[in-house]
Design a protein around this motif. Sequence first.
Motif, PDB file in Angstrom:
ATOM      1  N   LEU A  62      73.481 116.726  21.862  1.00 56.02           N
ATOM      2  CA  LEU A  62      74.042 115.457  22.317  1.00 56.02           C
ATOM      3  C   LEU A  62      73.497 114.279  21.511  1.00 56.02           C
ATOM      4  O   LEU A  62      74.211 113.324  21.236  1.00 56.02           O
ATOM      5  N   PHE A  63      72.250 114.369  21.110  1.00 55.62           N
ATOM      6  CA  PHE A  63      71.622 113.289  20.355  1.00 55.62           C
ATOM      7  C   PHE A  63      71.467 113.663  18.886  1.00 55.62           C
ATOM      8  O   PHE A  63      70.448 113.396  18.265  1.00 55.62           O
ATOM      9  N   SER A  64      72.501 114.298  18.361  1.00 54.04           N
ATOM     10  CA  SER A  64      72.522 114.703  16.958  1.00 54.04           C
ATOM     11  C   SER A  64      73.820 114.232  16.322  1.00 54.04           C
ATOM     12  O   SER A  64      74.641 113.575  16.960  1.00 54.04           O
ATOM     13  N   GLU A  65      74.017 114.616  15.090  1.00 54.47           N
ATOM     14  CA  GLU A  65      75.256 114.279  14.394  1.00 54.47           C
ATOM     15  C   GLU A  65      76.453 115.033  14.962  1.00 54.47           C
ATOM     16  O   GLU A  65      77.596 114.756  14.611  1.00 54.47           O
ATOM     17  N   TYR A  66      76.192 115.994  15.845  1.00 53.39           N
ATOM     18  CA  TYR A  66      77.248 116.807  16.451  1.00 53.39           C
ATOM     19  C   TYR A  66      77.649 116.317  17.842  1.00 53.39           C
ATOM     20  O   TYR A  66      78.201 117.063  18.635  1.00 53.39           O
ATOM     21  N   GLN A  67      77.386 115.068  18.125  1.00 55.64           N
ATOM     22  CA  GLN A  67      77.644 114.525  19.454  1.00 55.64           C
ATOM     23  C   GLN A  67      79.101 114.682  19.879  1.00 55.64           C
ATOM     24  O   GLN A  67      79.382 115.112  20.986  1.00 55.64           O
ATOM     25  N   THR A  68      80.030 114.343  19.009  1.00 55.31           N
ATOM     26  CA  THR A  68      81.448 114.419  19.378  1.00 55.31           C
ATOM     27  C   THR A  68      81.865 115.866  19.660  1.00 55.31           C
ATOM     28  O   THR A  68      82.580 116.132  20.628  1.00 55.31           O
ATOM     29  N   ILE A  69      81.408 116.787  18.845  1.00 54.51           N
ATOM     30  CA  ILE A  69      81.707 118.210  19.076  1.00 54.51           C
ATOM     31  C   ILE A  69      81.098 118.652  20.402  1.00 54.51           C
ATOM     32  O   ILE A  69      81.716 119.392  21.169  1.00 54.51           O
TER      33      ILE A  69
END
Length: 120
Positions: A62-69
């Motif tokens: 959630l708090f990474s560059e993958y938030q949208t995914i």
Amino acid sequence: MPDLMLVLFLFNLSLFFLHEMDAIRRSEWRLFIVLKDMEDAKAYKVFTLIHLFLYVIILSLLFSEYQTITFWVLDAFFIIHGILHLFFERHPRNDFKNSFSRSIIYFMGILAIIHLLFLI
């Protein structure tokens, strides 16, 4: 200040955490294929430990560059989760047959649909 989309998602994630607290109280492991045959004390520990790793993974993503995914995957999970609870409504080991538990579960699914619509 976080945007509305993030707040909506975090509210729903908090409902998920509440549901999992309720799931421990209601011995939800009795509905799972592998855990249902274990002694309750052992199944409780396994169920709880699995959630530790699950929460770390969710919060890390959630708090990474993958938030949208992560939004998409968890929204889909929350919707499917609500549907599964609906299908297991009459299962003899289902203890989520009260308005408090049901409201958490189904509201989570509804909010996930709303969040997905905003994502689109």
